[in-house]
Design an enzyme around this catalytic site. Structure first.
Site, PDB file in Angstrom:
ATOM      1  N   ALA A  42      -3.286  23.324  -1.680  1.00 49.02           N
ATOM      2  CA  ALA A  42      -4.062  24.442  -1.132  1.00 49.02           C
ATOM      3  C   ALA A  42      -3.271  25.756  -1.196  1.00 49.02           C
ATOM      4  O   ALA A  42      -2.100  25.793  -1.592  1.00 49.02           O
ATOM      5  CB  ALA A  42      -4.469  24.128   0.301  1.00 49.02           C
ATOM      6  N   HIS A  43      -3.943  26.831  -0.764  1.00 44.36           N
ATOM      7  CA  HIS A  43      -3.339  28.155  -0.895  1.00 44.36           C
ATOM      8  C   HIS A  43      -2.068  28.312  -0.061  1.00 44.36           C
ATOM      9  O   HIS A  43      -1.949  27.827   1.050  1.00 44.36           O
ATOM     10  CB  HIS A  43      -4.347  29.259  -0.562  1.00 44.36           C
ATOM     11  CG  HIS A  43      -4.983  29.163   0.783  1.00 44.36           C
ATOM     12  ND1 HIS A  43      -6.060  29.940   1.146  1.00 44.36           N
ATOM     13  CD2 HIS A  43      -4.712  28.399   1.868  1.00 44.36           C
ATOM     14  CE1 HIS A  43      -6.409  29.658   2.390  1.00 44.36           C
ATOM     15  NE2 HIS A  43      -5.611  28.727   2.840  1.00 44.36           N
ATOM     16  N   ASN A  44      -1.120  29.003  -0.683  1.00 44.97           N
ATOM     17  CA  ASN A  44       0.160  29.366  -0.054  1.00 44.97           C
ATOM     18  C   ASN A  44       1.057  28.172   0.284  1.00 44.97           C
ATOM     19  O   ASN A  44       2.017  28.313   1.042  1.00 44.97           O
ATOM     20  CB  ASN A  44      -0.059  30.226   1.183  1.00 44.97           C
ATOM     21  CG  ASN A  44      -0.682  31.568   0.829  1.00 44.97           C
ATOM     22  OD1 ASN A  44      -1.880  31.785   1.057  1.00 44.97           O
ATOM     23  ND2 ASN A  44       0.097  32.447   0.251  1.00 44.97           N
TER      24      ASN A  44
END
Length: 356
Positions: free
Chosen positions: A243-245
């Site tokens: 997922a993001h980051n």
């Protein structure tokens, strides 16, 4: 197809000590690799686990990669090394028959005039390379791949057919991205407002280090603010969600069907087994191993092996245990009450010498 090495040449490439069988020649040329039990006289095999030692005596291989303590048991030529499994991995490169790509841009590819494509790179049919994208020397962009605007594919990296790299992403040198992988799609970001969802535009990118391998149909989402970062030498299996980051430290490995939620940080040299999950915003220490189907719900500060979940059993036992799981809180309360009663009785017990 490259010329196959002789036994002597293979030993040199593997850093092995060659022990020849009486009827063998160092100029014999093996044609491939196989298991001990399936090898033919034209194959090289290997023995890296004691589980397969029983197959050594009857193997028909022309040579076996193994350790010095097993060389005397080998009925054929032996390639003696310290780490047979690593040497086997090196040998697979020697016998890999995958077709070599042809440098240049296929007539059916679409390359923006502002893209920077090294002359030694290979751009396959149906591929799209958008404006300001850069394709490094010796890189391979397979059929129907898309490299988005401003993205950078490093020297010697390979995108197999059907890979999508969104805009503003960086893939380092000597990486392998398998078919169906998506790099840089939007992270799952939505703000609840008046019973509806407002999209949070994902303004970061994805940064993938050198020597990374990403499996088929894996998704690595772009960061919301700042980049999603995959460290050097990381190996990610098929159908994994990053997922993001998220940040994954150097030389960690994640097996198939696992998922790492937003802003989690996985340390260096970690291994996450199949089907595991890591919740968002937690940190996993370097050199941590997470076993299959484990759900990591809080940070892991100390390296070690961690597990959760219930091991399988026959269905009848599992059903009985499932009922007991639901009763654990009640059983705990009853146990505490029994302990209180026992303590009370012990407190009222007469001391030795008391009484009549």
């Amino acid at each position: 197809m490259s010329k196959k090495p002789s036994l002597a040449q293979l030993a040199s490439q593997l850093g092995a000590e060659l022990h020849l069988a009486p009827s063998a020649s160092p100029e014999d040329i093996p044609l491939g690799l196989s298991t001990l039990q399936d090898a033919t006289p034209s194959d090289v095999s290997f023995l890296a686990s004691a589980t397969y030692r029983r197959f050594l005596r009857d193997t028909r291989a022309c040579a076996v990669i193994l350790t010095a303590d097993l060389a005397a048991e080998c009925p054929v030529s032996a390639l003696v090394v310290d780490d047979p499994y690593h040497s086997f991995a090196l040998a697979t490169a020697v016998y890999d028959a995958a077709p070599e790509p042809v440098p240049g841009i296929h007539p059916a590819a679409t390359v923006h005039p502002d893209a920077d494509v090294d002359p030694s790179a290979s751009i396959g049919p149906g591929a799209v390379v958008e404006a300001a994208a850069r394709i490094g020397s010796g890189a391979v962009i397979g059929p129907r791949c898309v490299v988005g605007e401003g993205s950078d594919i490093g020297r010697g990296s390979r995108l197999h057919a059907g890979v999508t790299v969104y805009h503003g992403c960086t893939i380092g040198r000597d990486c392998v991205i398998h078919s169906g992988a998506v790099i840089g799609a939007d992270g799952f970001g939505f703000a609840p407002h008046q019973k509806r969802w407002t999209k949070i535009h994902q303004l970061g990118g994805v940064e993938i280090g050198d020597e990374v391998e990403v499996g088929a149909c894996t998704c690595i989402d772009r960061g919301a603010l700042g980049d999603t970062v995959i460290g050097r030498g990381v190996k990610i299996d098929n159908q994994v969600q990053i997922a993001h980051n998220v940040q994954i430290g150097d030389y960690s490995a994640i097996a198939a069907c696992s998922a790492v939620a937003g802003s989690a940080r996985i340390g260096k040299h970690c291994t996450i087994a199949g089907g595991a999950g890591v919740v968002g915003h937690v940190t996993v220490a370097d050199f941590t191993h997470v076993t299959a189907m484990t759900l990591v719900t809080k940070s892991i500060d100390t390296a070690g092996a961690y597990s959760s979940g219930t091991p399988f059993s026959d269905n009848r036992s599992w059903r009985r245990n499932a009922v007991r799981f639901a009763q654990l809180d009640q059983m705990s309360r009853r146990l505490r009450e029994l302990e209180r009663q026992v303590a009370s009785l012990q407190g009222n017990r007469p001391e030795a010498g008391d009484g009549e």
